[in-house]
Structure formats: C-alpha cells, structure tokens
Motif scaffolding. Structure first.
Motif, short mmCIF file in Angstrom:
data_model
loop_
_atom_site.label_atom_id
_atom_site.label_comp_id
_atom_site.label_asym_id
_atom_site.label_seq_id
_atom_site.Cartn_x
_atom_site.Cartn_y
_atom_site.Cartn_z
N GLN A 77 0.97 -1.12 -0.01
CA GLN A 77 -0.11 -0.05 -0.10
C GLN A 77 0.81 1.14 -0.10
O GLN A 77 0.39 2.24 -0.74
N THR A 81 -10.04 -4.01 4.61
CA THR A 81 -8.58 -4.59 4.97
C THR A 81 -8.92 -4.81 6.72
O THR A 81 -8.50 -6.12 7.22
N CYS A 96 -4.06 -9.81 -2.29
CA CYS A 96 -5.00 -8.75 -3.03
C CYS A 96 -4.06 -7.53 -3.19
O CYS A 96 -4.11 -6.71 -4.19
N ALA A 97 -3.30 -7.39 -1.76
CA ALA A 97 -2.37 -6.19 -2.19
C ALA A 97 -1.22 -6.38 -3.14
O ALA A 97 -0.85 -5.33 -3.98
N THR A 101 -2.75 -5.74 -6.42
CA THR A 101 -2.82 -4.14 -6.74
C THR A 101 -1.71 -3.79 -7.14
O THR A 101 -1.43 -2.83 -8.12
N SER A 103 -5.96 2.31 -9.28
CA SER A 103 -5.46 1.14 -8.61
C SER A 103 -6.05 0.94 -7.40
O SER A 103 -6.58 -0.46 -6.95
N VAL A 161 -11.28 0.39 0.88
CA VAL A 161 -10.40 -0.61 1.02
C VAL A 161 -9.97 -0.72 2.33
O VAL A 161 -9.78 -1.85 2.89
N TYR A 206 -8.31 -2.14 -6.29
CA TYR A 206 -8.13 -2.80 -4.99
C TYR A 206 -9.38 -2.91 -4.00
O TYR A 206 -9.68 -4.12 -3.63
#
Length: 479
Positions: free
Chosen positions: A45, A168, A183-184, A187, A216, A164, A220
């Motif tokens: 991230q 999370t 997923c991270a 992305t 993005s 997001v 995400y």
C-alpha cells in the motif's frame, strides 16, 4: 433499570495466571502468522504512491516538486484521517470476532464505509481548490498548480481508501491475512504498468500518476469486495443487521475520532518537521537530509505496523472471547517480535550508515549528514517500533482516547518544543529537530508502557464483552 453487564468468573476462559512457555510460544506463532503478511500488505500500500512519485518525478523537476507538495498535503488533509478513523474497527470487529458475534463484523464494516463516504466529499472540496489555497499560503504558483491538478485526479483514490481500509480491517480482525496479501500484491502489480502507461504512453505526466493511484485503489476495493462477497471464509461475518446500523455508526465515531487523533497528531508532526527544516540555515541541505531520514524511518515503521496490527487483532480477539490473560501474553509476544526486528534493523542501519545516503543522493555533504544522524535514527527505530506495538494494544483494547492525549503531551507539549529549541536556539539545526522527535517518542513510549502495565485486563475483558454482546447498543466509557 437493568443491572450493569458484568463478566462472571465462570465466563472467563480458564487460563493459568503464570505465563507458561508453551503459551508464549503459541502466541508468538499466532502474532507472527499475522504480522509477516500484514507488513507486506502495508509495504504494498505504501509503494503505490511512491511508485507514482518516482515515475512522475523523472519527467521534470517542476512535476516532482508539485507531486511532492501534493502528496504531503493530501496525506495530512485526507489519507491520514481515513486510516485513523478506521482504527475503530480494530476494537469493534476484533472484539466481536472474539465474542463470536460474527454478524456484527459486517455491520460494523458497512457502517464504517457509510460514515467515510460523506467525509470524503468534504475533503474533496478542499482538494479541488488546493492550488488556490497553496498560493494563498505563499507557495510557488507554478508548483501549486501542478499540486492542485495532481490532487484533483487523486480524489477517486480517497473514495477507494474509504472502502479498502475498512475491508482490510474486516479481514484482518478475522485473521484472514493471506487473502489480504494476495489482493495487495495483485494491486501493486496492476499499478506499475498502469502508472507507466498513463504517464509515459498517454503522456499525462503527474496527472497520469495520480490517476494511476486512483484506478489502482478502486481496483483494490473491487477485488477486496468480491472476496468478502463470495468467499466462504466470510460467510458468517459479511451479514448486515439493519437494526444495529445506527448504533454501529455511533460506536464507529466513538472510537474512530480518538483513533484518528492518535494517528494524525503523530503524522502531522513529521510534516511540520519538514516544513520547519526549510527555515534553517542552508534549508536545501536540511530539508533533503530530514526527508531522507523521514523516508527511512517510515519504511521501518511499515514493518512495525505489521506487528502492531497482529497484536491489535490478538488482543481484541482475546478480550472479546473473555480471555484477559491470553491477551496479556499476546502483548508480550508482540514485544518480543518488536525487540528482534528493531535490534536487527537498527544494527543494519548503523553498520551501513556511511552508504545509506547514496540511496537517495550523490552529494557527499548529504551522505555525511545522514551518517551523522544515523545513531538518532537507530534510536527512533527502537522507540517507534515499541510505541507502534503499544498503540496497537490501545486500538485492540478500545482506549484510543488515552493514546490521543498521550500524543498531544509527548509530541506537542514536549517533543516539538525541545526540537525547536535545540534547532533554532542551540543551533543544532536538523539534528536538533530530530532530537525533538526522539524525545517525543521516548515520552510517548514511557506513558504507554505505564498505562499498559497498570491496566486491569479482567476489567477490559468485561467491557469488551459488554461493548459487543449488550443489546442496548449504547456508547460506554472505555475506562
């Protein structure tokens, strides 16, 4: 009038009062299982905007300056608030999962998203007029226009964050960290070609870099939402209980506002540090060196945040389950991991102190200055990791308001005045400013350590169970 909810002795999970080695070993494995993937998630991230800045910065110095200014402003006025508010879910979702009130996790998460969206609209208004605001504050008009345009195209990313970050926390508090990791990373892999295409192929420059971040984060949000909707792992927890929605929104802000204050007060101080360095003699050198120190410190803090997230989850789960002694063991396990990683990275930095500066600059003066500040930076590594873990304990327990007031005292009443005095009156310049940060971190660490060690964990377990299981849906004081 109903009698107050109390957790009876027979409701507590029976755990021996002495911390046995086997218990600590189990918790070390559990905390480590969550911490390692979460550190990677946080790094991914963190790298999304960094990559955009790097790609845009190669176009021109003007674009680099504008993007850097916009990044600082949007972090302070928007993203820090989003990240901070959602700290409430570490308390609410984590304790609900421990108490096996699974349907409340979905309701808490939806309430967080619904609460964040209107806030994003208000923040967006500020970003739309950012160029005029920056010019009013005395910034260079050309740089301000680039920054304002960059911030405008970053607005969709703000709404992406609003979705997001709650999702999370929804998965984190259930220990579903491997899907978060996938997923991270997906992305991040999507973002790199998207950013290059928009900036270089379509020639959108800094605007393309901002648009890439927005696309993005929306991507995400979609993949996280799809996992939540279709995964069997979330079958019990993705439910929405409409009757609890209003009370969940109230609880979200009850814990979210002090949680945001905890994060923002610390985040804003470091932004003020960079601004203050511009007032020193030789501001170009001082700003460059302190920016390098801040970037290095932030990269380390990302790893500490993974450990903090793991500790927050385990503490919240165990308090919700009525296991206060296990929650204490979770804290000890987190501190063990903190000690290992902080000693390792501090030693690594100190050993490489004469070459670290070359990662950011070819100037011998900058490299030598960074080497001179490295011992203070190593101390920051140790203190920041310690406070990150204990702040995670605060979020998992539900006493964010203590963390917020602690940051006011530690950084604004002690650290900042000490740093400014050493920098401007004693003429220690950038080293004086960073000394103020270290002093503030030390005060923060001492207060958090005293609060954590003196906490009545049985009482915290009772309040966690009352907070989640009580049907009244009323807000109650944490301590």
């Amino acid at each position: 009038m109903e009698e107050p909810f109390l957790l009876r002795e027979d409701e507590l999970v029976p755990v021996k009062t002495t911390w046995q080695r086997s218990q600590l070993t189990v918790e070390l494995k559990e905390v480590g299982r969550i911490a390692a993937p979460m550190a990677t998630v946080t790094i991914a991230q963190y790298l999304l905007p960094v990559i955009s800045v790097m790609v845009a910065g190669h176009k021109s110095e003007l674009q680099l300056s504008g993007v850097a200014l916009a990044t600082s402003f949007t972090n302070v006025s928007g993203f820090s608030i989003m990240y901070g508010l959602v700290g409430a879910l570490e308390t609410l979702c984590g304790q609900a999962y421990g108490a096996k009130e699974y349907e409340k996790l979905g309701t808490y998460t939806y309430s967080a998203i619904a609460s964040n969206i209107p806030i994003c609209f208000f923040i967006s208004i500020i970003w739309i007029y950012m160029d005029k605001l920056l010019i009013f504050l005395g910034q260079d008009p050309d740089i301000s226009r680039v920054a304002g345009s960059y911030a405008f195209w970053l607005i969709p990313a703000l709404f992406g964050h609003a979705i997001v970050i709650p999702l999370t926390r929804f998965l984190l508090t259930q220990g579903l960290v491997v899907p978060l990791l996938y997923c991270a990373v997906t992305t991040l892999l999507f973002h790199i070609p998207a950013c290059w295409t928009l900036v270089s192929v379509f020639g959108l420059g800094s605007n393309g870099a901002a648009l890439a971040i927005s696309v993005s984060f929306l991507f995400y949000a979609v993949i996280l939402a799809c996992y939540m909707r279709f995964s069997t792992s979330c079958e019990k927890t993705r439910a929405f209980v409409s009757g609890d929605f209003v009370s969940c929104v109230k609880q979200f802000f009850h814990y979210g506002v002090p949680s945001a204050a905890m994060l923002c007060l610390e985040w804003w101080l470091f932004e003020m540090l960079i601004l203050s360095s511009g007032l020193l003699p030789n501001p170009k050198l001082e700003t460059s060196v302190l920016s390098i120190c801040l970037t290095t410190s932030t990269l380390h803090y990302v790893i500490s945040s993974g450990v903090a997230a793991a500790v927050s989850t385990r503490v919240a789960n165990n308090l919700g389950a009525g296991s206060p002694q296990v929650a204490r063991v979770s804290i000890l396990a987190g501190l063990c991991l903190w000690l290992i990683e902080s000693v390792f990275f501090s030693t690594l930095l100190f050993t490489c102190r004469n070459i670290v500066g070359y990662t950011f600059s070819n100037s011998k003066e900058v490299v030598d200055y960074v080497a001179d500040l490295s011992p203070l930076l190593c101390l920051s590594f140790i203190l920041d990791g310690f406070t990150a873990v204990l702040n995670g304990v605060a979020r998992g327990s539900g006493w964010q308001h203590i963390g917020a007031w602690n940051n006011v005292v530690a950084y604004y009443l002690v650290g900042a005045p000490v740093g400014l005095y050493l920098a401007f009156r004693c003429e220690f310049n950038g080293k004086g400013l960073w000394c103020g940060v270290v002093v503030g971190s030390a005060v923060q660490a001492i207060i958090l350590a005293i609060v954590t060690s003196s906490m009545n964990w049985k009482e915290q377990a009772e309040k966690a169970r009352k907070r989640i299981i009580s049907n009244e849906g009323k807000e109650e004081n944490n301590l």
